[in-house]
Design an enzyme around this catalytic site. Sequence first.
Site, short mmCIF file in Angstrom:
data_model
loop_
_atom_site.label_atom_id
_atom_site.label_comp_id
_atom_site.label_asym_id
_atom_site.label_seq_id
_atom_site.Cartn_x
_atom_site.Cartn_y
_atom_site.Cartn_z
CB ILE A 195 -0.91 0.02 1.15
CG1 ILE A 195 -0.54 0.03 3.04
CG2 ILE A 195 -2.20 -1.49 0.92
CD1 ILE A 195 -0.83 0.47 3.63
CB SER A 196 4.35 1.73 -0.18
OG SER A 196 5.21 2.58 -0.36
#
EC number: 5.99.1.4
Length: 199
Positions: free
Chosen positions: A11-12
């Site tokens: 999710i970066s």
Amino acid sequence: MACIDYYLGTISPYCYLAGKKLEEIADRHDAKITYKPVDLLQLFDRTGGIRPADRHVSRMEYRTQELLRWADHLRVPFNIKPAHWPVNMAPSSYAVIAAQQEGGGDLGGLVHGFTRAVWAEERDISDDSVIRELLEAHGFDPALADKGLLAGAETYGRNLEEAVTAGAFGAPFYVVRETGQRFWGQDRLDFLDRHLASL
């Protein structure tokens, strides 16, 4: 052959902005990439970082400006407030781990597919149907979403410990095993490229 340990978060936003440049660099230098998804929030806790929700407003405002600048610079679609963020990173991370063990598909594409799904496509990467679709789209058996969950959980936890030991504290984080050189952030990939060229 150089070996690069790539500590990543599915999710970066910065892993998304890295695109597939790491894979291009590795191909150019005949280097091997080992993908190591980690729980970024726990990594922050373990290494003196601050979770996004707990950061001072000035830091978060700067983060917003910087992410939008990078997206514009790279000419990639980017939603600064995605519909599905943050979400549980574990299911998508397990899928990456299972796909790496299985082999045969485009692993770099799968990793980028997860991050792109969050930051450009408004998709929930904790949803089983999204995970299956992305596995299949990148040449993997969608049933990997169900296979090896215990092994995936064990590897996911081990990746966190290895990240801390290796000196990683965020994502994307790249460690060249042979030299111990560490590179944090998608904006350090050019330095990784130069380092590999010197080996």
